[in-house]
Design an enzyme around this catalytic site. Structure first.
Site, PDB file in Angstrom:
ATOM      1  CG  HIS A 119      -1.816  -1.253   1.502  1.00  0.00           C
ATOM      2  ND1 HIS A 119      -2.655  -1.707   0.508  1.00  0.00           N
ATOM      3  CD2 HIS A 119      -1.854  -2.054   2.723  1.00  0.00           C
ATOM      4  CE1 HIS A 119      -3.295  -2.723   0.816  1.00  0.00           C
ATOM      5  NE2 HIS A 119      -2.756  -3.176   1.960  1.00  0.00           N
ATOM      6  CB  THR A 130      -6.155   8.012   5.342  1.00  0.00           C
ATOM      7  OG1 THR A 130      -5.000   7.826   5.555  1.00  0.00           O
ATOM      8  CG2 THR A 130      -6.025   9.438   6.193  1.00  0.00           C
ATOM      9  CB  THR A 131      -5.039   2.743   5.549  1.00  0.00           C
ATOM     10  OG1 THR A 131      -4.461   2.746   6.722  1.00  0.00           O
ATOM     11  CG2 THR A 131      -4.367   3.526   4.583  1.00  0.00           C
TER      12      THR A 131
END
Length: 250
Positions: free
Chosen positions: A88, A199-200
């Site tokens: 990611h 945010t993940t």
């Protein structure tokens, strides 16, 4: 006609089951069936469908004269323990030693990672890259500093960080080298702040965000080197403000 209707219903049921199974077994990503709009379905016990999510478009903020400068205590010789390409982003993990203090609470720097382009927008502007410095307190709460980066003069600290690249997806590499994180902070440390989330996934809420108003500069080649190693556009779209207040320090 009856047989055709039964066949159609059977196909629809199988399709729904397959889609459900896909979300059940899938790992999150930044696109398609496992992209951000599906994170809440994939990560069942997460906050990804919550009301106070990040990132935001930083607009309609208010200057708050009561906000004090951030108490950042970063050593010039804290060790980066290792680097990992988790599929990611590229993430650097720190040994203990660097921390920030917010309202008397100490938040230890755990890791920093990159998003290209940046996740938060400032007055509708999206920078080409951002560094997220993730801090955690003893009671498990988070504080994240966001350092925007724009293309310009080459950054010597980035040269050091990128000297450990490339690294294949799923692998980590021991670094065990001293690094001065202060060198990757802007000179002017005015900041925006609000309460949001990671945010993940799991998109944990009640995260204190501090987004520096001014960016640092990195060269185009430095941006491109990181970009080649991460998923294309590894950012989450802006989330709803939902009556939250965004403040700006002087």
């Amino acid at each position: 006609m009856k047989h055709s209707l039964i066949l159609l219903i059977t196909i629809l049921i199988i399709s729904c089951v397959q889609k459900t199974d896909l979300h059940k077994d899938a790992h999150w990503s930044y696109e398609g069936e496992t992209g951000p709009v599906h994170w809440g379905e994939i990560e069942k016990n997460s906050d990804c469908g919550g009301l106070f999510q990040s990132p935001l478009n930083i607009v309609n903020y208010k200057v708050d004269s009561l906000l004090t400068p951030l108490k950042i205590t970063y050593s010039d010789s804290t060790h980066i323990h290792d680097i990992i390409n988790n599929g990611h982003t590229i993430q650097y993990n720190f040994d203990s030693g660097d921390y920030i203090t917010i309202e008397g609470v100490t938040y230890e720097l755990k890791q920093f990672h990159f998003h290209e382009p940046a996740e938060h927008l400032i007055d509708g502007i999206r920078y080409p890259m951002v560094i997220h410095l993730v801090h955690k307190s003893e009671n498990g709460t988070y504080a994240v500093l966001a350092v925007m980066a724009k293309e310009g003069k080459s950054s010597k600290p980035f040269d050091f960080l990128e000297s450990f690249l490339p690294i294949p997806v799923g692998e980590n590499r021991i670094v065990d080298s001293a690094f001065d994180m202060n060198l990757n902070l802007p000179d002017n440390r005015a900041y925006f702040t609000y309460s949001g989330s990671l945010t993940t996934p799991p998109c944990t809420e009640n995260v204190q965000w501090f987004i520096f108003k001014n960016p640092i500069t990195v060269s185009l080649s430095q941006v491109e080197k990181l970009k080649a190693l991460m998923p294309l556009n590894n950012y989450r779209d802006e989330q709803s403000l939902n009556d939250r207040e965004i403040k700006l320090s002087k």
